[in-house]
Design a protein around this motif. Structure first.
Motif, PDB file in Angstrom:
ATOM      1  N   ILE A   1       0.831  -1.089  -0.115  1.00  0.00           N
ATOM      2  CA  ILE A   1       0.084  -0.059   0.012  1.00  0.00           C
ATOM      3  C   ILE A   1       1.033   1.184  -0.111  1.00  0.00           C
ATOM      4  O   ILE A   1       2.126   1.170   0.253  1.00  0.00           O
ATOM      5  CB  ILE A   1      -1.020   0.152   1.323  1.00  0.00           C
ATOM      6  N   GLY A   2       0.394   2.220  -0.485  1.00  0.00           N
ATOM      7  CA  GLY A   2       1.200   3.545  -0.373  1.00  0.00           C
ATOM      8  C   GLY A   2       0.571   4.403  -1.338  1.00  0.00           C
ATOM      9  O   GLY A   2      -0.360   4.144  -2.294  1.00  0.00           O
ATOM     10  N   PHE A   3       0.942   5.751  -1.468  1.00  0.00           N
ATOM     11  CA  PHE A   3       0.220   6.900  -2.295  1.00  0.00           C
ATOM     12  C   PHE A   3       0.693   6.374  -3.636  1.00  0.00           C
ATOM     13  O   PHE A   3       1.898   5.815  -3.931  1.00  0.00           O
ATOM     14  CB  PHE A   3       0.663   8.097  -1.623  1.00  0.00           C
ATOM     15  N   MET A   4      -0.003   6.967  -4.612  1.00  0.00           N
ATOM     16  CA  MET A   4       0.348   6.753  -6.033  1.00  0.00           C
ATOM     17  C   MET A   4       1.905   7.377  -6.135  1.00  0.00           C
ATOM     18  O   MET A   4       2.388   8.179  -5.591  1.00  0.00           O
ATOM     19  CB  MET A   4      -0.620   7.481  -7.053  1.00  0.00           C
ATOM     20  N   GLY A   5       2.863   6.532  -6.900  1.00  0.00           N
ATOM     21  CA  GLY A   5       3.986   6.814  -7.227  1.00  0.00           C
ATOM     22  C   GLY A   5       5.130   6.534  -6.227  1.00  0.00           C
ATOM     23  O   GLY A   5       6.276   6.736  -6.458  1.00  0.00           O
ATOM     24  N   THR A   6       4.701   5.575  -5.296  1.00  0.00           N
ATOM     25  CA  THR A   6       5.649   5.309  -4.289  1.00  0.00           C
ATOM     26  C   THR A   6       6.466   4.061  -4.794  1.00  0.00           C
ATOM     27  O   THR A   6       7.232   3.466  -3.883  1.00  0.00           O
ATOM     28  CB  THR A   6       4.931   5.003  -2.720  1.00  0.00           C
ATOM     29  N   GLY A   7       5.983   3.124  -5.890  1.00  0.00           N
ATOM     30  CA  GLY A   7       6.552   1.947  -6.335  1.00  0.00           C
ATOM     31  C   GLY A   7       5.962   0.474  -6.100  1.00  0.00           C
ATOM     32  O   GLY A   7       6.527  -0.259  -6.415  1.00  0.00           O
ATOM     33  N   LYS A   8       4.722   0.686  -5.858  1.00  0.00           N
ATOM     34  CA  LYS A   8       3.988  -0.297  -5.565  1.00  0.00           C
ATOM     35  C   LYS A   8       3.991  -1.398  -6.584  1.00  0.00           C
ATOM     36  O   LYS A   8       4.398  -2.821  -6.405  1.00  0.00           O
ATOM     37  CB  LYS A   8       2.611  -0.190  -5.283  1.00  0.00           C
ATOM     38  N   SER A   9       3.871  -0.897  -7.945  1.00  0.00           N
ATOM     39  CA  SER A   9       3.764  -1.986  -8.896  1.00  0.00           C
ATOM     40  C   SER A   9       5.280  -2.329  -9.508  1.00  0.00           C
ATOM     41  O   SER A   9       5.447  -3.680  -9.521  1.00  0.00           O
ATOM     42  CB  SER A   9       2.928  -1.298 -10.115  1.00  0.00           C
ATOM     43  N   THR A  10       5.935  -1.466  -9.356  1.00  0.00           N
ATOM     44  CA  THR A  10       7.531  -1.845  -9.783  1.00  0.00           C
ATOM     45  C   THR A  10       7.999  -2.704  -8.941  1.00  0.00           C
ATOM     46  O   THR A  10       8.569  -3.928  -9.240  1.00  0.00           O
ATOM     47  CB  THR A  10       8.398  -0.596  -9.932  1.00  0.00           C
TER      48      THR A  10
END
Length: 175
Positions: A8-17
């Motif tokens: 979890i985390g704000f958009m752009g924190t790297g969750k998908s990568t």
């Protein structure tokens, strides 16, 4: 590993990568909740927001959270807003370790501006100050994480290694 790993985390924190790399490293299945909702609905996240509104999208997230919580061995990359509903985090946390990813507002701003056309809550007039306010507003929702990792300070491989070490420590510490 039977339990899921929930990012979890704000958009752009790297969750998908990070999630994709972590899944490969651990031999688990990667699921991006936004992409999964797009598959289920046949619409992009932006289209769902535009045609049906945020309420419909959040409803899809809730249904998906319950569905994914029934499975095992997943790395789940949650859309940035999924933790806004505490029920989502409760159900995902029952069979998962929740890892919060965070980054500095400057890093998030740089990352989201590169992909702003795919993010329904970001417009062209986004400023660093507005982004800071959005991040501050959502910060309390990410505090449900069992483990928190700052993605501003290291490269992907280092972060994956750090997460794996934190997971081992977390899981053994509970035993």
């Amino acid at each position: 590993m039977g339990k899921n790993i929930v990012l979890i985390g704000f958009m752009g924190t790297g969750k998908s990568t990070i999630g994709q790399r972590l899944a490969r490293k651990l031999g688990m299945i990667f699921v991006d909740t936004d992409r999964e909702i797009e598959k289920i609905t046949g619409m992009t996240v932006a289209e769902i927001f535009r045609k049906h509104g945020e309420k419909r999208f959040r409803s899809e997230e809730k249904l998906l959270a319950h569905k994914l919580a029934q499975r095992e061995g997943l790395i789940i990359s949650c859309g940035g807003g999924m933790p806004l509903d505490p029920e989502n985090m409760k159900v995902l946390g029952e069979n998962g370790v929740i890892i919060g990813l965070k980054a500095s507002p400057e890093d998030v701003f740089r990352r989201v501006m590169r992909k702003r056309h795919h993010r329904p809550l970001i417009d062209r007039e986004l400023t660093l100050e507005r982004l800071r306010a959005m991040m501050a507003e959502r910060e309390k929702y990410y505090q449900c994480a069992h483990i928190t990792v700052d993605t501003s300070t290291h490269g992907i491989e280092e972060l994956v290694h750090k997460i794996i070490l934190n997971l081992k420590e977390f899981c053994y510490g509970k035993g």
